[in-house]
Motif scaffolding. Structure first.
Motif, PDB file in Angstrom:
ATOM      1  N   THR A   1       0.798  -1.238   0.000  1.00 24.24           N
ATOM      2  CA  THR A   1       0.000   0.000   0.000  1.00 24.24           C
ATOM      3  C   THR A   1       0.830   1.287   0.000  1.00 24.24           C
ATOM      4  O   THR A   1       0.268   2.385   0.065  1.00 24.24           O
ATOM      5  CB  THR A   1      -0.976   0.038   1.202  1.00 24.24           C
ATOM      6  OG1 THR A   1      -0.203  -0.028   2.414  1.00 24.24           O
ATOM      7  CG2 THR A   1      -1.960  -1.109   1.168  1.00 24.24           C
ATOM      8  N   HIS A   2       2.160   1.156  -0.053  1.00 26.68           N
ATOM      9  CA  HIS A   2       2.978   2.379  -0.144  1.00 26.68           C
ATOM     10  C   HIS A   2       4.366   2.059  -0.698  1.00 26.68           C
ATOM     11  O   HIS A   2       5.057   1.188  -0.155  1.00 26.68           O
ATOM     12  CB  HIS A   2       3.101   3.069   1.211  1.00 26.68           C
ATOM     13  CG  HIS A   2       3.810   4.387   1.151  1.00 26.68           C
ATOM     14  ND1 HIS A   2       3.282   5.484   0.487  1.00 26.68           N
ATOM     15  CD2 HIS A   2       5.017   4.804   1.615  1.00 26.68           C
ATOM     16  CE1 HIS A   2       4.128   6.501   0.582  1.00 26.68           C
ATOM     17  NE2 HIS A   2       5.202   6.105   1.247  1.00 26.68           N
ATOM     18  N   HIS A   3       4.748   2.770  -1.736  1.00 25.03           N
ATOM     19  CA  HIS A   3       6.046   2.521  -2.384  1.00 25.03           C
ATOM     20  C   HIS A   3       6.428   3.762  -3.196  1.00 25.03           C
ATOM     21  O   HIS A   3       5.575   4.615  -3.491  1.00 25.03           O
ATOM     22  CB  HIS A   3       5.931   1.301  -3.316  1.00 25.03           C
ATOM     23  CG  HIS A   3       7.230   0.577  -3.546  1.00 25.03           C
ATOM     24  ND1 HIS A   3       8.425   1.201  -3.718  1.00 25.03           N
ATOM     25  CD2 HIS A   3       7.494  -0.761  -3.649  1.00 25.03           C
ATOM     26  CE1 HIS A   3       9.385   0.294  -3.899  1.00 25.03           C
ATOM     27  NE2 HIS A   3       8.849  -0.913  -3.863  1.00 25.03           N
ATOM     28  N   HIS A   4       7.734   3.850  -3.515  1.00 24.56           N
ATOM     29  CA  HIS A   4       8.216   4.798  -4.534  1.00 24.56           C
ATOM     30  C   HIS A   4       9.157   3.975  -5.401  1.00 24.56           C
ATOM     31  O   HIS A   4      10.339   3.830  -5.078  1.00 24.56           O
ATOM     32  CB  HIS A   4       8.954   5.982  -3.901  1.00 24.56           C
ATOM     33  CG  HIS A   4       8.215   6.600  -2.751  1.00 24.56           C
ATOM     34  ND1 HIS A   4       7.139   7.443  -2.943  1.00 24.56           N
ATOM     35  CD2 HIS A   4       8.364   6.481  -1.410  1.00 24.56           C
ATOM     36  CE1 HIS A   4       6.669   7.812  -1.756  1.00 24.56           C
ATOM     37  NE2 HIS A   4       7.391   7.237  -0.815  1.00 24.56           N
ATOM     38  N   PHE A   5       8.634   3.422  -6.481  1.00 29.00           N
ATOM     39  CA  PHE A   5       9.408   2.487  -7.309  1.00 29.00           C
ATOM     40  C   PHE A   5      10.745   3.087  -7.738  1.00 29.00           C
ATOM     41  O   PHE A   5      11.751   2.409  -7.810  1.00 29.00           O
ATOM     42  CB  PHE A   5       8.640   2.112  -8.583  1.00 29.00           C
ATOM     43  CG  PHE A   5       7.369   1.338  -8.372  1.00 29.00           C
ATOM     44  CD1 PHE A   5       7.148   0.592  -7.225  1.00 29.00           C
ATOM     45  CD2 PHE A   5       6.394   1.320  -9.372  1.00 29.00           C
ATOM     46  CE1 PHE A   5       5.976  -0.136  -7.056  1.00 29.00           C
ATOM     47  CE2 PHE A   5       5.221   0.597  -9.225  1.00 29.00           C
ATOM     48  CZ  PHE A   5       5.002  -0.122  -8.064  1.00 29.00           C
TER      49      PHE A   5
ATOM     50  N   THR B   1      -1.267  10.441   1.094  1.00 24.93           N
ATOM     51  CA  THR B   1      -0.089  11.278   1.351  1.00 24.93           C
ATOM     52  C   THR B   1       0.700  10.688   2.515  1.00 24.93           C
ATOM     53  O   THR B   1       0.262   9.749   3.183  1.00 24.93           O
ATOM     54  CB  THR B   1      -0.495  12.745   1.659  1.00 24.93           C
ATOM     55  OG1 THR B   1       0.669  13.563   1.613  1.00 24.93           O
ATOM     56  CG2 THR B   1      -1.144  12.885   3.026  1.00 24.93           C
ATOM     57  N   HIS B   2       1.906  11.223   2.711  1.00 25.12           N
ATOM     58  CA  HIS B   2       2.702  10.863   3.888  1.00 25.12           C
ATOM     59  C   HIS B   2       2.188  11.686   5.067  1.00 25.12           C
ATOM     60  O   HIS B   2       1.981  12.893   4.924  1.00 25.12           O
ATOM     61  CB  HIS B   2       4.162  11.249   3.693  1.00 25.12           C
ATOM     62  CG  HIS B   2       4.867  10.492   2.606  1.00 25.12           C
ATOM     63  ND1 HIS B   2       4.993  10.963   1.326  1.00 25.12           N
ATOM     64  CD2 HIS B   2       5.492   9.298   2.625  1.00 25.12           C
ATOM     65  CE1 HIS B   2       5.678  10.082   0.602  1.00 25.12           C
ATOM     66  NE2 HIS B   2       5.994   9.068   1.349  1.00 25.12           N
ATOM     67  N   LEU B   3       2.027  11.059   6.219  1.00 26.89           N
ATOM     68  CA  LEU B   3       1.576  11.850   7.370  1.00 26.89           C
ATOM     69  C   LEU B   3       2.103  11.312   8.696  1.00 26.89           C
ATOM     70  O   LEU B   3       2.123  10.103   8.927  1.00 26.89           O
ATOM     71  CB  LEU B   3       0.047  11.903   7.435  1.00 26.89           C
ATOM     72  CG  LEU B   3      -0.450  13.059   8.306  1.00 26.89           C
ATOM     73  CD1 LEU B   3      -0.342  14.385   7.572  1.00 26.89           C
ATOM     74  CD2 LEU B   3      -1.876  12.848   8.772  1.00 26.89           C
TER      75      LEU B   3
ATOM     76  N   ALA C   1       0.438   7.269   4.598  1.00 27.33           N
ATOM     77  CA  ALA C   1       1.612   6.445   4.862  1.00 27.33           C
ATOM     78  C   ALA C   1       2.188   6.839   6.218  1.00 27.33           C
ATOM     79  O   ALA C   1       2.235   8.025   6.552  1.00 27.33           O
ATOM     80  CB  ALA C   1       2.652   6.649   3.775  1.00 27.33           C
ATOM     81  N   HIS C   2       2.576   5.834   6.985  1.00 26.09           N
ATOM     82  CA  HIS C   2       3.306   5.977   8.258  1.00 26.09           C
ATOM     83  C   HIS C   2       2.428   6.175   9.497  1.00 26.09           C
ATOM     84  O   HIS C   2       2.186   5.238  10.223  1.00 26.09           O
ATOM     85  CB  HIS C   2       4.379   7.071   8.170  1.00 26.09           C
ATOM     86  CG  HIS C   2       5.319   6.836   7.034  1.00 26.09           C
ATOM     87  ND1 HIS C   2       6.066   5.694   6.944  1.00 26.09           N
ATOM     88  CD2 HIS C   2       5.596   7.550   5.915  1.00 26.09           C
ATOM     89  CE1 HIS C   2       6.792   5.731   5.836  1.00 26.09           C
ATOM     90  NE2 HIS C   2       6.512   6.841   5.189  1.00 26.09           N
ATOM     91  N   SER C   3       2.004   7.400   9.788  1.00 26.99           N
ATOM     92  CA  SER C   3       1.252   7.634  11.034  1.00 26.99           C
ATOM     93  C   SER C   3       1.976   7.043  12.245  1.00 26.99           C
ATOM     94  O   SER C   3       1.398   6.258  13.010  1.00 26.99           O
ATOM     95  CB  SER C   3      -0.166   7.063  10.908  1.00 26.99           C
ATOM     96  OG  SER C   3      -0.862   7.791   9.920  1.00 26.99           O
TER      97      SER C   3
ATOM     98  N   VAL D   1       6.063  -1.427   1.761  1.00 21.20           N
ATOM     99  CA  VAL D   1       7.520  -1.569   1.857  1.00 21.20           C
ATOM    100  C   VAL D   1       8.191  -0.193   1.822  1.00 21.20           C
ATOM    101  O   VAL D   1       9.355  -0.065   2.130  1.00 21.20           O
ATOM    102  CB  VAL D   1       8.104  -2.465   0.746  1.00 21.20           C
ATOM    103  CG1 VAL D   1       7.535  -3.874   0.832  1.00 21.20           C
ATOM    104  CG2 VAL D   1       7.880  -1.879  -0.638  1.00 21.20           C
ATOM    105  N   ASP D   2       7.450   0.829   1.416  1.00 15.11           N
ATOM    106  CA  ASP D   2       7.952   2.196   1.209  1.00 15.11           C
ATOM    107  C   ASP D   2       9.025   2.199   0.122  1.00 15.11           C
ATOM    108  O   ASP D   2       9.403   1.164  -0.412  1.00 15.11           O
ATOM    109  CB  ASP D   2       8.472   2.816   2.510  1.00 15.11           C
ATOM    110  CG  ASP D   2       8.471   4.356   2.458  1.00 15.11           C
ATOM    111  OD1 ASP D   2       8.079   4.922   1.414  1.00 15.11           O
ATOM    112  OD2 ASP D   2       8.856   4.995   3.449  1.00 15.11           O
ATOM    113  N   GLY D   3       9.507   3.386  -0.219  1.00 14.36           N
ATOM    114  CA  GLY D   3      10.472   3.518  -1.301  1.00 14.36           C
ATOM    115  C   GLY D   3      11.757   2.773  -1.003  1.00 14.36           C
ATOM    116  O   GLY D   3      12.147   2.614   0.150  1.00 14.36           O
TER     117      GLY D   3
HETATM  118 ZN   LIG Z   1       7.075   7.101   1.258  1.00 19.94          ZN
END
Ligand SMILES: [Zn+2]
Length: 462
Positions: free
Chosen positions: A65-69, A231-233, A268-270, A319-321
């Motif tokens: 649910t969150h990545h920056h390829f 968004t990232h938060l 993303a994150h929280s 997995v995030d970027g």
């Molecule tokens: Zn990110």
């Protein structure tokens, strides 16, 4: 009509509402969707293709649910190895600014191949930097060749250094152009039908890289078309201080002032959210992409995931970027979620015996985040579990391997507690993306060569 019969799996984990785990399980698939799931003796005996998966465990395909390829091109960059988020970003922005459309294409295929090999069948990506004529279209086209479902997020940055933001002015865009391109992408690519392979998400990057106006206008546009917002938060303490100083609000409160709260939003994150903010998420339906590896890599902190789940917040795994992980391994991420949650519990006092000790995240909970949880966060009811009518997205892993020796009394837990492995089969909509442990849709050797060449050019400033 194409039919596939999968039979004799050692254990088939459905992740359905009853969390059925079926010994000697099987699936009957027609035209990319599951028609029947159950014990092998209770499903049809014939199909166009019949595959025996003795010794294998089957799970629903994992959902990222969150990545920056694109960040697969800047893994392990020396100057960004030992930095917190803001310093890490400032080191990497100028390198990312050298990317060209072909870099977006190559990195998309690298990240998606790595994800597929680790069990992922649906991936979100958050692309927020578009240098040298790059477009989200580059990513969407490249992803189609791999065959994993994509939720492509049209990210954006508009608040450059000269206006008090974090990114250099050279990498931010005009807000009018961002909104126009967002609308074009939704109209051209967004497909919300069951079994969809491409969805568009609007995703201004973070409170410290876009204006409140862009957040508001993006939300209005997304709601006009019925697409989701991301968004990232609340990722770091620095972000919280930035929001308090610049907007006079904590991050979640700031989102409330921008109408960025609701069923169609996930963050993303929280990491840095308090109990009252968890209640806001639960009450309004905001989802969370939990990215434990990245949160550890950047020393951001521990997100209170079990407290979110207890409050009824939708939580998926990310997995995030790959510049802050530096891997796209979904099973590894599930393992990290469990381990990090337990470290958090230890800090809260779980090492005290007795009834006041906080609960521990279980292996099944970690896998649930990666399957059902991810589907809920992305707003999809056609993936995330193996049930009649859902997409034929599943993975199979041979249990007869060194990594799992001695754990077969509970193979489900072994997937998380033993070292993370790659899948033997990853199937998306009835199509084999990974078969017998090898990518079927991409020539990995050639891709790695092209990827390393592109990474060298970016780092060396070519
Ligand atoms: Zn990110």
């Amino acid at each position: 009509m194409a039919t596939i019969l999968i039979r004799h799996a050692e254990l088939l984990v459905t992740m359905d509402d009853h969390r059925r785990e079926i010994p000697d399980g099987g699936l009957f698939i027609r035209d990319g969707f599951i028609e029947k799931v159950g014990p092998t003796t209770e499903i049809p005996e014939n199909a166009d293709e019949v595959i025996d998966l003795r010794n294998h465990i089957i799970l629903p395909g994992l959902i990222n649910t969150h990545h920056h390829f694109y960040q697969t091109l800047t893994r392990a960059v020396p100057a960004a190895q030992n930095a917190n988020l803001f310093n890490w970003l400032k080191t990497l922005y100028p390198i990312w600014a050298r990317m060209k459309p072909e870099d977006i294409q190559i990195s998309t295929q690298t990240a998606l191949s790595e994800l597929a090999m680790s069990g992922c069948t649906t991936a979100q990506d958050h692309l927020y930097i578009f240098p040298n004529g790059s477009r989200l279209d580059d990513e969407i086209m490249a992803a189609r060749e791999v065959g994993v479902r994509l939720h492509a997020s049209r990210g954006s940055m508009s608040l450059g250094e000269s206006k008090g933001g974090l990114p250099p002015d050279s990498v931010v865009e005009e807000e009018e152009a961002i909104l126009k391109d967002s609308q074009r992408l939704i109209e051209e690519y967004h497909d919300s039908t069951p079994g969809s392979f491409t969805q568009i998400v609007l995703a201004p990057c973070s409170p410290f890289s876009v204006t409140g106006d862009l957040m508001r206008n993006s939300a209005a546009l997304a709601r006009e078309y019925g697409v989701r917002l991301h968004t990232h938060l609340a990722e770091t303490q620095d972000e919280e201080s930035f929001c308090l100083a610049k907007f006079g609000h904590r991050p979640v409160e700031y989102m409330e002032t921008l109408d960025w709260i609701g069923q169609d939003v996930w963050f993303a994150h929280s990491v840095h959210i308090n109990q009252a903010e968890i209640e806001v998420y639960a009450k309004t339906g905001c989802g969370v992409a939990h990215c434990p590896s990245s949160n550890m890599r950047l020393a951001s902190g521990i997100a209170p995931i079990l407290r979110m789940l207890a409050a009824g917040v939708r939580v998926g795994l990310g997995v995030d970027g790959s510049a802050s992980n530096d891997s796209s391994h979904m099973l590894a991420e599930a393992r990290q979620a469990l381990l990090l949650s337990r470290l958090g519990a230890a800090i809260e006092g779980a090492s005290l015996s007795g009834t006041t000790a906080p609960p521990l995240m279980t292996a099944r909970q970690a896998l649930e985040l990666a399957t059902r949880g991810g589907a809920k966060v992305l707003g999809r009811n056609d993936i995330g579990s193996l049930e009649a009518g859902k997409c034929a997205d599943f993975i199979a892993i041979n249990l007869n391997r060194l990594d799992f020796a001695g754990s077969l009394h509970d193979p489900v837990a072994a997937l998380v507690l033993c070292a993370p492995v790659q899948t033997d089969f990853t199937v998306v909509g009835g199509k084999f993306i990974v078969r017998d442990g090898r990518m079927q849709t991409i020539d990995v050797q050639n891709l790695v060569e092209a990827h390393n060449k592109a990474a060298r050019r970016l780092i060396n400033g070519g």
